[in-house]
Design a protein around this motif. Structure first.
Motif, short mmCIF file in Angstrom:
data_model
loop_
_atom_site.label_atom_id
_atom_site.label_comp_id
_atom_site.label_asym_id
_atom_site.label_seq_id
_atom_site.Cartn_x
_atom_site.Cartn_y
_atom_site.Cartn_z
N LEU A 77 0.94 -1.02 0.06
CA LEU A 77 -0.23 -0.06 -0.16
C LEU A 77 0.91 1.24 0.14
CD1 LEU A 77 -2.74 -0.73 2.35
CD2 LEU A 77 -2.84 -0.88 -0.10
N LEU A 78 1.93 1.26 0.72
CA LEU A 78 2.58 2.59 0.92
C LEU A 78 3.79 2.59 0.10
CD1 LEU A 78 1.28 2.49 3.65
CD2 LEU A 78 2.85 4.04 4.66
N GLY A 79 4.53 1.37 -0.12
CA GLY A 79 5.65 1.45 -0.72
C GLY A 79 5.53 1.18 -2.18
N GLY A 80 4.29 0.60 -2.61
CA GLY A 80 4.02 0.35 -4.13
C GLY A 80 3.13 1.53 -4.52
N ILE A 81 1.79 1.22 -4.01
CA ILE A 81 0.56 2.03 -4.54
C ILE A 81 0.77 3.66 -4.28
CG2 ILE A 81 -1.99 2.65 -4.45
CD1 ILE A 81 -2.09 -0.47 -4.03
N GLY A 82 1.15 3.84 -2.98
CA GLY A 82 1.67 5.16 -2.23
C GLY A 82 2.61 6.00 -3.13
N THR A 83 3.59 5.01 -3.44
CA THR A 83 4.84 5.66 -4.51
C THR A 83 4.34 5.91 -5.80
OG1 THR A 83 6.46 4.39 -3.10
CG2 THR A 83 7.26 5.09 -5.21
N VAL A 84 3.63 5.12 -6.34
CA VAL A 84 3.03 5.52 -7.58
C VAL A 84 2.16 7.01 -7.54
CG1 VAL A 84 1.45 4.73 -9.66
CG2 VAL A 84 3.07 3.08 -8.73
N LEU A 86 2.57 9.10 -5.77
CA LEU A 86 3.55 10.35 -5.44
C LEU A 86 4.36 10.88 -6.67
CD1 LEU A 86 5.11 9.58 -2.04
CD2 LEU A 86 3.46 11.36 -2.52
N VAL A 87 4.39 9.85 -7.51
CA VAL A 87 5.37 10.18 -8.69
C VAL A 87 4.67 10.39 -9.94
CG1 VAL A 87 7.41 9.07 -7.76
CG2 VAL A 87 6.09 7.49 -9.37
N ILE A 88 3.53 9.86 -10.23
CA ILE A 88 2.62 9.85 -11.44
C ILE A 88 2.54 11.35 -11.90
CG2 ILE A 88 0.45 9.97 -10.49
CD1 ILE A 88 1.36 7.77 -13.42
N ALA A 89 2.15 12.20 -11.27
CA ALA A 89 2.00 13.76 -11.58
C ALA A 89 3.33 14.42 -12.02
CB ALA A 89 1.24 14.40 -10.60
N PRO A 90 4.47 14.06 -11.49
CA PRO A 90 5.60 14.78 -11.66
C PRO A 90 6.34 14.21 -13.19
CG PRO A 90 5.79 14.56 -9.50
CD PRO A 90 4.50 13.69 -9.90
N ILE A 91 5.92 12.70 -13.15
CA ILE A 91 6.53 12.14 -14.26
C ILE A 91 5.89 12.30 -15.59
CG2 ILE A 91 6.64 9.78 -15.39
CD1 ILE A 91 7.61 8.73 -12.61
#
Length: 149
Positions: A77-84, A86-91
């Motif tokens: 949840l935090l390491g996988g989905i949460g990371t995605v 966090l990074v989807i908008a900047p990427i």
């Protein structure tokens, strides 16, 4: 009735919990900083976000029980989905031609603070995730509740 003594969490797990909570805290502060942006989040959006953060904080604190299922749930949840999340908008912004240099020159204070918090959030997540799977942590999770595997 037999009882199994649960050993205290190793330093790696204890530090992982601290870092997960720091990541959640960075997310909370970032959400509040966005209130100063030209398009602030609605009350409903903030309530949903804070509700999610509260559930995640409880889950992170449950790591101290030694339940391996909790560890994997936090990792996904935090390491996988949460990371995605966090990074989807900047990427996406970078792929659309966004310029980090231009951003740094033109961004207002709330945007810079939010970006800094996002970076700190990611560092805390990656560090917490790595610590949660150190050899001492692996051994402790295996030894705590073998029936939970």
């Amino acid at each position: 009735m037999t009882t199994t003594a649960v050993r205290a969490a190793p330093a790696a797990v204890q530090m992982s919990v601290v870092l997960w909570l720091a990541a959640i805290g960075a997310g909370v502060v970032e959400a509040l900083v966005h209130l100063l942006s030209p398009e602030p989040p609605t009350l409903g959006q903030l309530a949903a976000r804070f509700g999610i953060y509260a559930v995640l904080a409880v889950l992170v604190l449950a790591l101290r029980t030694g339940r391996n299922a909790v560890r994997w749930t936090v990792a996904v949840l935090l390491g996988g989905i949460g990371t995605v999340s966090l990074v989807i908008a900047p990427i996406s912004w970078l792929l659309a031609g966004g310029s980090p240099g231009l951003f740094l020159v033109t961004a207002d204070a709330p945007a810079l603070v939010a970006a800094t918090l996002r970076a700190a959030h990611l560092v805390a997540v990656f560090s917490a995730l790595a610590l949660m799977f150190r050899p001492a942590a692996n051994s402790w999770f295996r030894a705590c509740l073998p029936e939970d595997r």
